[in-house]
Every structure is written in structure tokens, then in C-alpha cells.
Enzyme design. Structure first.
Site, PDB file in Angstrom:
ATOM      1  CG  HIS A   1      -2.030  -1.030   1.079  1.00 29.74           C
ATOM      2  ND1 HIS A   1      -3.063  -1.124   1.991  1.00 29.74           N
ATOM      3  CD2 HIS A   1      -2.249  -2.005   0.154  1.00 29.74           C
ATOM      4  CE1 HIS A   1      -3.870  -2.105   1.631  1.00 29.74           C
ATOM      5  NE2 HIS A   1      -3.392  -2.659   0.524  1.00 29.74           N
TER       6      HIS A   1
ATOM      7  CD  GLU B   1      -2.099   4.238   3.286  1.00 26.52           C
ATOM      8  OE1 GLU B   1      -3.283   4.521   3.509  1.00 26.52           O
ATOM      9  OE2 GLU B   1      -1.744   3.339   2.484  1.00 26.52           O
TER      10      GLU B   1
ATOM     11  CB  CYS C   1      -5.680  -1.334   5.055  1.00 25.51           C
ATOM     12  SG  CYS C   1      -3.913  -1.713   5.107  1.00 25.51           S
TER      13      CYS C   1
ATOM     14  CB  CYS D   1      -1.357   0.994   6.203  1.00 25.79           C
ATOM     15  SG  CYS D   1      -0.800   0.300   4.618  1.00 25.79           S
TER      16      CYS D   1
END
Length: 334
Positions: free
Chosen positions: A261, A263, A289, A292
């Protein structure tokens, strides 16, 4: 900022453009679009042919066609001044291009304008006040929607500059207008960093969704990251992630997703290059999420600012708040 210039013949529009050019405005003219058309057709320029060609372009591209063609070449990193606006549809096009557009109408008495035209001795200029009135009759208004509509343009003016005095008086008036009226608003820090995050997201190689994060410290970017397969692996858009490339239903087969992801990549890239994110603020185009979120907390990031809600993000946002991380949503699309 875009400043449009309009007015009758001999009113002093060229002097206004010269003044603004000396103040770092990029000068351009709708008449230049017409001249390019005449050159391409091998036609010698004259006032009559300019009017006819301008009307033809408006019929071909719509009443605002000259402005549409001009906007294709306008610089986006500089203020611009656009001369020779003669149709209200051209004003509409330029207003749509910039929310900081201002239309200046330059006004002068007929006698003043005629004397200026006599002094400049430009080919095609009228030889008498009567000839000037006849010439302007075609420009002030017409039932033809593609013809010039100067009086309708004047109705849309944001500022009227009266230019019957000296050049020094005109310049002083313009300087006062610049200082008083032509202000602009800078984006907030949130809008600024979120805009950068959207640009970073354009580098994503994920075929399902482009997401990115920007980490800042003291209003300085220290890391960026976008979603996609890990370093050295085949890109998602090249078939590297089986879940994304099969377009799995949202929330399913997450154990098959090989993409990191945005992040996550921003945080791991910081670690890779030995940059601490402790005390930083993370801007992300989607709320994080759960995985993260745990990385954000443990990395010492103190604030998360997100644009769009992640479909399964309620637990993550609650955990961030529980851990003392500030959370805000910025919904602007700027």
C-alpha cells in the site's frame, strides 16, 4: 491569474498589455490565433480579413473558439494577459480556465481614440470619425452569434479603465488595480500536500486502484509512496499481482494480493533510506487499512490526514484515535 483585455479601437489596450507584460504577465492575443489561420491559408493580413477569419473560426469551433484554441498554449506557471477579446463566449472560456480571471475594459472618448489612431498610422485604420463609427458598427454587436459582440463583452467587465489622460495616469491606474483588486489565494497546507499525494498516486502500477501517501515533518516532505508490487517484482499492471489482475471482489482474496500500500511504501522507503518519520504527518488519498494503521502507529507518526474513506477503514480509524494519532479528513479535490 489571467487578465483579459477588451475595448474599442484606439482605447489603449496595447499600452495596458505592455504594462502588464512589464509586470511579468505572459502576453498573448486572440488575434494571434486569427493571424495563424491567415498564414496557414496564405492570405495577406488586413482588418477585413481578420474579422472574416475570426468569425469563421467561431462558426467552426463555437463562439468561444478563439479562446479555446488560445488556451491550448497558455502557460500554467505564469500569469497571463489576453488581448483582443471580442465575444462574451471568449470571456466564459477564460473564466472557466482560471478562477482568478479578471476582464478589463479599456474606455476612451471617440475623439481621443481617433487622434491616437491617426498618430499611429496603422494600415487599415479609419481616416475620419465617420469611418471609425462605420468600422465599429460591425464590432459592437450583431445578430450573427459568430460575429464580434463588443458591447456584450463590456457588460461582463470586472474593471473599467478610463484612458483619456496621459500614459503616466494610465499606468498609475493599472498599478492601483493590481495592488487593490488582483489578489490570489494560496492553497492551504492540507490542500498542498494532498495535491502532491494525488500526483504521486499517478505513478502507481496497481490495476485496481491508485493510492499514494506523503509523509511530512515541519511542513517538509520526507517520504512518498504509492501502491504496487515490491521492489524487483513484476509490476501489477504487467501481471505481477494475481488478485488485482483477476479483479477480485472487494474485500476478498486479500491473502493473494502482492501489492504494497501507499502508506506502507512511504514508511518502508523512509526506513530504507534511514529517514525517521517519528513526529511526522501522513497524507494519504485513502484512509489506511489495518496493516498500514499498525505501521503508522509504531513508526511514531502523530497525525493522519486522508481524502477518501477506505471501504473497510472504520476499525483502522478507531485504532488510530485510540493510539493517540490525530485523524482528519480533507475532502477537497483541489
Amino acid at each position: 491569474m489571467i487578465i483579459g483585455i477588451s475595448g474599442r479601437n484606439g482605447a489603449g489596450k496595447g499600452e495596458v498589455v505592455s504594462f502588464l507584460e512589464s509586470r511579468s504577465f505572459h502576453p498573448c492575443s486572440l488575434s494571434d490565433v486569427i493571424r495563424e489561420r491567415l498564414r496557414a491559408e496564405g492570405v495577406e493580413e488586413s482588418r477585413e480579413r481578420m474579422i472574416e477569419a475570426g468569425n469563421a473560426i467561431r462558426r467552426e469551433y463555437g463562439p468561444g473558439g478563439l479562446a479555446v484554441l488560445l488556451c491550448e498554449g497558455l502557460p500554467r506557471d505564469r500569469n497571463a494577459v489576453v488581448d483582443s477579446i471580442r465575444h462574451p463566449a471568449e470571456v466564459e472560456v477564460l473564466r472557466a480556465r482560471s478562477d482568478r480571471f479578471q476582464l478589463l475594459w479599456v474606455e476612451a472618448e471617440e475623439s481621443t481614440r481617433f487622434e491616437r489612431m491617426r498618430a499611429r498610422q496603422r494600415p487599415g485604420d479609419p481616416a475620419s470619425p465617420e469611418a471609425l463609427r462605420a468600422l465599429e458598427a460591425r464590432e459592437l454587436g450583431s445578430a450573427d452569434p459568430a460575429a464580434q459582440q463588443l458591447l456584450a463583452v463590456r457588460e461582463q467587465a470586472d474593471q473599467i479603465v478610463h484612458n483619456d489622460g496621459s500614459l503616466e495616469e494610465l499606468r498609475a491606474q493599472l498599478q492601483s488595480l493590481l495592488e487593490r483588486s488582483f489578489f490570489f489565494e494560496r492553497p492551504s497546507w492540507d490542500e498542498y500536500f494532498m495535491s502532491i499525494a494525488r500526483v504521486v498516486a499517478s505513478r502507481s502500477n496497481c490495476v485496481k486502484r491508485k493510492v499514494a501517501a506523503v509523509i511530512t515533518l515541519d511542513r517538509r516532505i520526507i517520504a512518498t509512496g504509492y501502491n504496487g508490487t515490491p521492489r524487483g517484482a513484476r509490476n501489477c499492471n504487467e501481471g505481477g499481482c494475481p488478485r488485482c489482475n483477476s479483479f477480485a471482489e472487494g474485500g476478498t482474496r486479500l491473502d493473494e494480493c502482492l501489492c504494497s500500500h501507499g502508506e506502507e511504501n512511504a514508511i518502508t522507503q523512509s526506513a530504507y533510506h534511514g529517514v525517521s518519520v517519528k513526529g511526522g504527518t501522513l497524507y494519504t488519498t485513502f484512509s489506511p487499512c489495518l496493516t498500514c494503521t499498525k505501521m503508522i502507529i509504531n513508526a511514531g507518526i502523530v497525525e493522519v490526514i486522508y481524502n477518501v474513506d477506505y471501504p473497510l477503514g472504520e476499525v483502522s480509524l478507531a485504532l488510530l484515535r485510540e493510539a493517540g494519532v490525530k485523524v482528519r479528513q480533507v475532502t477537497s479535490n483541489a
